[in-house]
Design an enzyme around this catalytic site. Structure first.
Site, PDB file in Angstrom:
ATOM      1  N   ALA A  48      20.241  50.189 -36.093  1.00 32.34           N
ATOM      2  CA  ALA A  48      21.432  50.778 -35.463  1.00 32.34           C
ATOM      3  C   ALA A  48      22.621  50.966 -36.392  1.00 32.34           C
ATOM      4  O   ALA A  48      23.662  51.427 -35.944  1.00 32.34           O
ATOM      5  CB  ALA A  48      21.871  49.889 -34.286  1.00 32.34           C
ATOM      6  N   SER A  49      22.493  50.626 -37.662  1.00 27.32           N
ATOM      7  CA  SER A  49      23.689  50.502 -38.493  1.00 27.32           C
ATOM      8  C   SER A  49      23.991  51.690 -39.395  1.00 27.32           C
ATOM      9  O   SER A  49      25.107  51.807 -39.903  1.00 27.32           O
ATOM     10  CB  SER A  49      23.587  49.234 -39.356  1.00 27.32           C
ATOM     11  OG  SER A  49      22.380  49.245 -40.094  1.00 27.32           O
ATOM     12  N   THR A  50      23.028  52.550 -39.614  1.00 27.80           N
ATOM     13  CA  THR A  50      23.241  53.714 -40.479  1.00 27.80           C
ATOM     14  C   THR A  50      22.460  54.909 -39.946  1.00 27.80           C
ATOM     15  O   THR A  50      21.627  54.780 -39.049  1.00 27.80           O
ATOM     16  CB  THR A  50      22.778  53.446 -41.930  1.00 27.80           C
ATOM     17  OG1 THR A  50      21.367  53.173 -41.929  1.00 27.80           O
ATOM     18  CG2 THR A  50      23.512  52.279 -42.554  1.00 27.80           C
ATOM     19  N   GLY A  51      22.733  56.088 -40.520  1.00 25.49           N
ATOM     20  CA  GLY A  51      21.914  57.270 -40.301  1.00 25.49           C
ATOM     21  C   GLY A  51      21.730  57.659 -38.856  1.00 25.49           C
ATOM     22  O   GLY A  51      22.657  57.607 -38.039  1.00 25.49           O
ATOM     23  N   ASP A 110      15.831  40.344 -39.291  1.00 22.77           N
ATOM     24  CA  ASP A 110      14.614  41.099 -39.597  1.00 22.77           C
ATOM     25  C   ASP A 110      13.964  41.598 -38.301  1.00 22.77           C
ATOM     26  O   ASP A 110      13.325  40.821 -37.587  1.00 22.77           O
ATOM     27  CB  ASP A 110      13.650  40.212 -40.379  1.00 22.77           C
ATOM     28  CG  ASP A 110      12.346  40.923 -40.723  1.00 22.77           C
ATOM     29  OD1 ASP A 110      12.239  42.144 -40.476  1.00 22.77           O
ATOM     30  OD2 ASP A 110      11.430  40.249 -41.237  1.00 22.77           O
ATOM     31  N   LEU A 138      14.090  52.322 -37.704  1.00 18.41           N
ATOM     32  CA  LEU A 138      14.056  51.463 -38.879  1.00 18.41           C
ATOM     33  C   LEU A 138      13.682  52.273 -40.122  1.00 18.41           C
ATOM     34  O   LEU A 138      12.823  53.153 -40.065  1.00 18.41           O
ATOM     35  CB  LEU A 138      13.034  50.346 -38.700  1.00 18.41           C
ATOM     36  CG  LEU A 138      13.387  49.222 -37.728  1.00 18.41           C
ATOM     37  CD1 LEU A 138      12.343  48.114 -37.827  1.00 18.41           C
ATOM     38  CD2 LEU A 138      14.765  48.651 -38.006  1.00 18.41           C
ATOM     39  N   TYR A 224       9.902  63.117 -39.818  1.00 21.88           N
ATOM     40  CA  TYR A 224      10.276  64.292 -40.612  1.00 21.88           C
ATOM     41  C   TYR A 224       8.994  64.992 -41.052  1.00 21.88           C
ATOM     42  O   TYR A 224       7.987  64.344 -41.336  1.00 21.88           O
ATOM     43  CB  TYR A 224      11.104  63.875 -41.834  1.00 21.88           C
ATOM     44  CG  TYR A 224      11.542  65.053 -42.681  1.00 21.88           C
ATOM     45  CD1 TYR A 224      12.442  65.985 -42.181  1.00 21.88           C
ATOM     46  CD2 TYR A 224      11.057  65.224 -43.967  1.00 21.88           C
ATOM     47  CE1 TYR A 224      12.839  67.080 -42.943  1.00 21.88           C
ATOM     48  CE2 TYR A 224      11.452  66.309 -44.746  1.00 21.88           C
ATOM     49  CZ  TYR A 224      12.342  67.232 -44.230  1.00 21.88           C
ATOM     50  OH  TYR A 224      12.729  68.307 -44.986  1.00 21.88           O
ATOM     51  N   TYR A 234       5.527  64.541 -49.633  1.00 20.86           N
ATOM     52  CA  TYR A 234       6.036  63.964 -48.392  1.00 20.86           C
ATOM     53  C   TYR A 234       4.983  64.056 -47.284  1.00 20.86           C
ATOM     54  O   TYR A 234       4.220  63.123 -47.068  1.00 20.86           O
ATOM     55  CB  TYR A 234       7.369  64.617 -47.958  1.00 20.86           C
ATOM     56  CG  TYR A 234       8.081  63.755 -46.945  1.00 20.86           C
ATOM     57  CD1 TYR A 234       9.028  62.820 -47.340  1.00 20.86           C
ATOM     58  CD2 TYR A 234       7.756  63.808 -45.586  1.00 20.86           C
ATOM     59  CE1 TYR A 234       9.646  61.979 -46.414  1.00 20.86           C
ATOM     60  CE2 TYR A 234       8.353  62.973 -44.663  1.00 20.86           C
ATOM     61  CZ  TYR A 234       9.307  62.069 -45.082  1.00 20.86           C
ATOM     62  OH  TYR A 234       9.893  61.231 -44.163  1.00 20.86           O
ATOM     63  N   LYS A 243       3.845  58.738 -41.089  1.00 19.06           N
ATOM     64  CA  LYS A 243       4.447  59.515 -40.007  1.00 19.06           C
ATOM     65  C   LYS A 243       3.390  59.983 -39.016  1.00 19.06           C
ATOM     66  O   LYS A 243       3.646  60.043 -37.800  1.00 19.06           O
ATOM     67  CB  LYS A 243       5.223  60.702 -40.576  1.00 19.06           C
ATOM     68  CG  LYS A 243       6.427  60.310 -41.438  1.00 19.06           C
ATOM     69  CD  LYS A 243       7.440  59.466 -40.680  1.00 19.06           C
ATOM     70  CE  LYS A 243       8.692  59.194 -41.497  1.00 19.06           C
ATOM     71  NZ  LYS A 243       9.644  58.317 -40.796  1.00 19.06           N
TER      72      LYS A 243
END
Length: 393
Positions: A48-51, A110, A138, A224, A234, A243
């Site tokens: 939840a902290s970035t991006g 974690d 994540l 992605y 990728y 993915k």
């Protein structure tokens, strides 16, 4: 202290609390203009902290008034040493949520571990009862398996044959050719273990088993695909296998949630500047050209615009979420438009160290990279001392 960016390759070792706070406020301002009247009410965001995870939390909370619990693994500040950017982002999120009267709690630990899963379940039981949306976002390069204790590491490699193409050092603007050797040994299985869908499914099994998922619950994980240009390293490489596993897991979770009439989705998002994408050869050069083309066409989006569109047009739209043949939500649709990709393919032929500044948006790439850590944010005075000991309240 006065905080400046300290770089080591594609990593910034410092973060600026005032810059991170301004980034969070800008995202909040955007979603407050894009109200979400029928959105989720109680939301768990894992990562939840970035991006995209942070933008999802902001969209749910400030767009629709949702109560949110965020889970992440971030470095806390020490005297004379900054916290990680994700920690400062969360400090700012909590401050703004408290000011707006919104419920917000966070767990720093974690997320792959059984202990953090149980701590999260206990918090939901005590304070929310249930959650009606679970975001899984994540982005860790390593995972300690909760059952075996094995430490798995993901790799960015093609499969079966080496891959050669152009790349750029976004710090210097130097365009070079890069060769990446193919995966070997356990590279593929380790990458799937870290970045595939197993942990997402373990989270939903634990939450459902504890009775903390609401009827009609939704869960979303992010993926992605990208253009043909980056496929060898990728989508057709080790990360692509992970993915594929993540996307296949959505169907398993939907089946698992049938008794709750729940649904699991994978949202395929646009290429953006992240610490992870900056580490993938070829991708920074591709993004520099992508930004140039999409900005000229006035269709460029950051994480907050992407998440707002995901919530408004798909997850909480009047009609069911639109999905492709593989069952994925596609908000990379503007990136992969034929006219966009055709222009990038033409620019790619002529991109060099000498031309990148003119035909690409390396300046925008650098700014976005620095913004991730709270630097180069308009309106922030970086000559002023700030309190590096800001904490989550």
């Amino acid at each position: 202290m006065i905080i400046e960016p300290k770089m080591r390759g594609f990593i910034c070792l410092t973060a600026h609390p005032a810059g991170c706070a301004e980034n969070v406020r800008r995202q909040i301002s955007y979603v407050e203009s894009q109200k979400l009247p029928n959105g989720p009410k109680k939301v768990l965001v894992i990562g939840a902290s970035t991006g995209f995870g942070l933008s999802s939390r902001i969209t749910a909370a400030f767009g629709g008034g949702a109560a949110t619990i965020g889970v992440f693994f971030e470095k806390e500040p020490q005297e004379g040493k900054t916290a990680s950017a994700g920690y400062y982002n969360t400090v700012a999120f909590h401050e703004e949520a408290n000011r707006a009267g919104l419920y917000a709690k966070s767990i720093n630990g974690d997320a792959f571990s059984k202990e953090v899963k149980q701590e999260t379940i206990d918090l939901i039981k005590q304070e929310l009862g249930t959650v009606d949306l679970v975001i899984y976002s994540l982005a860790s390069p390593v995972r300690k398996h909760p059952e075996t204790g094995v430490l798995h590491r993901s790799v960015l490699k093609p499969i079966d044959q080496s891959y050669q193409n152009k790349t750029v050092d976004f710090h210097t603007g130097v365009v070079t050719n890069v060769s990446i050797e193919p995966a070997a040994g356990d590279d593929i299985s380790n990458t799937i273990a870290v970045m595939g869908g197993e942990d997402w499914q373990l989270w939903l099994e634990a939450l459902q088993g504890a009775g903390v998922l609401a009827p009609n619950v939704k869960t979303v994980a992010y993926s992605y695909i990208g253009p043909e240009l980056t496929n060898p390293v990728y989508r057709h490489g080790t990360i692509g296998r992970a993915k594929d596993h993540l996307e296949a897991t959505a169907a398993k979770i939907t089946e698992q949630l049938k008794e709750l009439n729940g649904s699991a989705y994978v949202s395929v998002n646009k290429a953006l500047v992240t610490q992870s994408s900056s580490a993938i050869p070829v991708v920074p050069l591709y993004i520099s050209l992508l930004y140039k083309v999409m900005k000229e066409k006035n269709i460029h989006e950051g994480t907050i615009e992407q998440m707002s569109r995901l919530f408004h047009d798909h997850l909480y739209a009047a009609q069911p979420a639109a999905k492709d043949e593989q069952g994925r939500i596609r908000i990379d649709d503007w990136e992969l438009r034929e006219d966009v990709q055709a222009e990038i393919a033409e620019l790619w032929k002529g991109v060099t160290t000498e031309t990148i500044a003119e035909i690409g948006d390396l300046k925008g790439y650098k700014e976005d990279f620095l913004n991730l850590f709270g630097f180069s944010v308009p309106g922030v005075d970086y000559t002023k001392e700030v309190d590096e000991m800001a904490t989550i309240k």
